[in-house]
Design a protein around this motif. Structure first.
Motif, PDB file in Angstrom:
ATOM      1  N   ALA B  18      -7.920   6.425  18.406  1.00 16.10           N
ATOM      2  CA  ALA B  18      -9.063   7.228  18.857  1.00 16.10           C
ATOM      3  C   ALA B  18     -10.259   6.325  19.122  1.00 16.10           C
ATOM      4  CB  ALA B  18      -9.410   8.276  17.801  1.00 16.10           C
ATOM      5  N   SER B  21      -9.854   4.214  22.347  1.00 18.09           N
ATOM      6  CA  SER B  21     -10.001   4.965  23.596  1.00 18.09           C
ATOM      7  C   SER B  21     -11.452   5.396  23.801  1.00 18.09           C
ATOM      8  CB  SER B  21      -9.052   6.161  23.637  1.00 18.09           C
ATOM      9  OG  SER B  21      -9.026   6.809  22.408  1.00 18.09           O
ATOM     10  N   LEU B  22     -12.145   5.728  22.722  1.00 14.70           N
ATOM     11  CA  LEU B  22     -13.548   6.113  22.875  1.00 14.70           C
ATOM     12  C   LEU B  22     -14.406   4.930  23.304  1.00 14.70           C
ATOM     13  CD1 LEU B  22     -14.339   8.654  20.071  1.00 14.70           C
ATOM     14  CD2 LEU B  22     -14.095   9.019  22.515  1.00 14.70           C
ATOM     15  N   ILE B  25     -14.017   4.724  26.987  1.00 16.42           N
ATOM     16  CA  ILE B  25     -14.779   5.779  27.679  1.00 16.42           C
ATOM     17  C   ILE B  25     -16.279   5.454  27.649  1.00 16.42           C
ATOM     18  CG2 ILE B  25     -15.424   8.225  27.649  1.00 16.42           C
ATOM     19  CD1 ILE B  25     -12.612   8.143  28.322  1.00 16.42           C
ATOM     20  N   ASN B  26     -16.736   4.992  26.496  1.00 25.31           N
ATOM     21  CA  ASN B  26     -18.150   4.656  26.353  1.00 25.31           C
ATOM     22  C   ASN B  26     -18.556   3.585  27.354  1.00 25.31           C
ATOM     23  OD1 ASN B  26     -20.725   4.726  25.093  1.00 25.31           O
ATOM     24  ND2 ASN B  26     -20.195   2.853  24.014  1.00 25.31           N
ATOM     25  N   VAL B  28     -17.268   3.007  30.220  1.00 21.60           N
ATOM     26  CA  VAL B  28     -17.315   3.550  31.579  1.00 21.60           C
ATOM     27  C   VAL B  28     -18.580   4.372  31.798  1.00 21.60           C
ATOM     28  CG1 VAL B  28     -16.165   5.098  33.211  1.00 21.60           C
ATOM     29  CG2 VAL B  28     -14.812   3.582  31.757  1.00 21.60           C
ATOM     30  N   THR B  29     -18.934   5.220  30.800  1.00 21.76           N
ATOM     31  CA  THR B  29     -20.027   6.158  31.035  1.00 21.76           C
ATOM     32  C   THR B  29     -21.403   5.589  30.711  1.00 21.76           C
ATOM     33  OG1 THR B  29     -19.591   7.060  28.840  1.00 21.76           O
ATOM     34  CG2 THR B  29     -18.673   8.261  30.711  1.00 21.76           C
ATOM     35  N   LYS B  32     -23.819   4.758  33.547  1.00 18.20           N
ATOM     36  CA  LYS B  32     -24.163   5.992  34.248  1.00 18.20           C
ATOM     37  C   LYS B  32     -25.202   6.793  33.457  1.00 18.20           C
ATOM     38  CE  LYS B  32     -23.344   8.688  37.666  1.00 18.20           C
ATOM     39  NZ  LYS B  32     -23.812   8.318  38.967  1.00 18.20           N
ATOM     40  N   ILE B  33     -25.008   6.863  32.148  1.00 15.70           N
ATOM     41  CA  ILE B  33     -25.947   7.613  31.299  1.00 15.70           C
ATOM     42  C   ILE B  33     -27.316   6.935  31.316  1.00 15.70           C
ATOM     43  CG2 ILE B  33     -26.458   8.305  28.921  1.00 15.70           C
ATOM     44  CD1 ILE B  33     -23.457   8.655  28.503  1.00 15.70           C
TER      45      ILE B  33
END
Lengths: 197, 212
Positions: B18, B21-22, B25-26, B28-29, B32-33
């Protein structure tokens, strides 16, 4: 045939909010506008479907004693993904849903379906179950959101419905309005289900 | 004992997957954030100080953090300043940014964060009719510090019906910050030219390099 049944049960016969009475807290809190309802519904559906599938896949690898922490880990992972994605691509929605997105982790619909359904059934069935439950949940949120937004703010999707002088019933977007509407909705759905039988 | 260890190890494997994978994701985003937050910040800055083209962070030693707005790249004399303030509302900390003119009056304010009671306190950002700005915020335009009082406190800012605490929190937080700013800058007014050139030397371009 049984797959269709698996899907529709979440919408009517075992609707998570109206019949199982799960996840009432976010339902009452975010259903003040339609947009919030849709956003919350889609986020919860995504988490529900993904966690149902993953839990159904790993169900044989999970020791019974620690199944709950593992389920919660899976659910929390998907919730965090939703939270980050929402903040990155839908900042306005993420702002208005605020704390309720991270709180999907403890939404009992999701753990309820993981424990009660996905850990006992195959991947496809669990996927359909999650989707049905998610659609059922979203539907209720949108119905409540529509009623409360029209009555409580006099708008629909943010557009004013009535003239300048319309005084909306503020109570409807405050917590009591949420309880009133959910009570009426549950009563109506019980009546309908009785008629159908 | 062995059994517990085994369970712990299994749980660790799950959390490890977990976590990894997080982390992905972090990664990638995150840009953008940050981009969204920067855009939001810039939009609010433009909103309260439209005259300014360039925003520069204040780097003087004083305790206040503020942005200095210039009307051109040359940065000779400031057209205004932007400050951020927090007020204790009814159910949330209300974050307001506002611009200050060179004669220490409020330029315009913008409430950037609030979670007040729906239908009551949240009306502080309500827009009426075709107005481009919320009516409550517009009342603050070009007020001097001593004039920043809601009607309940003897001032003439019309408070929001049923949300005196919200109205007061915003007015008082702006007033307090403005007084503080006036004192800090007023004291060093004589060497303001010096400050400006210092600022120019120490910062390259734009005001968007502040950490969030």
């Amino acid at each position: 045939m049984s797959l269709i049944k698996e899907f529709t049960k979440g919408i009517i016969k075992e609707n998570p909010v109206l019949v199982l009475a799960l996840g009432l807290c976010p339902t009452l809190a975010v259903s003040t506008t339609i947009v919030n309802g849709i956003g919350m519904g889609i986020a919860a559906t995504f988490v529900l479907v993904c966690s149902n599938m993953v839990i159904s896949l790993i169900k044989n690898l999970v020791p019974n004693r620690i199944r709950i922490p593992i389920f919660i880990t899976v659910i929390a992972t998907f919730v965090t993904i939703v939270k980050l994605a929402m903040a990155a691509y839908f900042p306005a929605l993420s702002k208005s849903l605020g704390i309720f997105i991270p709180l999907i982790v403890v939404n009992c619909i999701i753990l309820g379906r993981a424990e009660g359904f996905a850990s006992k059934h195959g991947v496809l069935k669990s996927f359909i179950d999650g989707l049905g439950m998610g659609v059922g949940f979203t539907m209720i949120l949108v119905i409540l959101g529509t009623c409360r937004e029209i009555l409580g703010s006099g708008t629909i999707l943010g557009h004013p419905l009535f003239g300048e002088h319309f005084k909306p019933a503020l109570l409807m977007i405050l917590p009591p309005g949420g309880f009133f509407s959910i009570g009426i909705l549950i009563a109506l759905s019980n009546l309908l289900q009785k008629r159908l039988e | 004992m062995k059994f517990i260890l085994k369970l712990g190890l299994i749980l660790m494997v799950y959390t490890l997957i977990a976590g990894v994978s997080l982390g992905f994701i972090n990664k990638v985003t995150k840009p953008k954030i940050e981009e969204q937050q920067r855009m939001e910040r810039e939009r609010a800055q433009k909103e309260v100080l439209p005259e300014a083209l360039v925003f520069v962070e204040d780097t003087t030693s004083g305790g206040l953090d503020y942005l200095i707005g210039y009307d051109s790249e040359g940065r000779t004399s400031p057209v205004g300043y932007i400050l951020t303030t927090f007020g204790d509302g009814f159910s949330s900390k209300i974050k307001t940014i506002f611009s200050v003119t060179t004669d220490f009056k409020v330029g315009a304010i913008e409430i950037v964060y609030q979670e007040e009671t729906p239908g009551l306190g949240t009306r502080c950002v309500e827009i009426k009719g075709d107005s481009p700005e919320p009516w409550f915020e517009m009342q603050f335009d070009s007020r001097s510090p001593q004039d920043l009082l809601v009607d309940k406190d003897g001032g003439n800012i019309t408070s929001i019906t049923g949300a005196t605490i919200t109205s007061r929190a915003i007015a008082n937080s702006v007033q307090e910050k403005l007084e503080e700013f006036k004192n800090e800058l007023g004291a060093s007014k004589e060497d303001s030219i010096l400050i400006t050139s210092e600022v120019r030397d120490s910062i390259e371009i734009g005001g968007d390099n502040e950490p969030d």
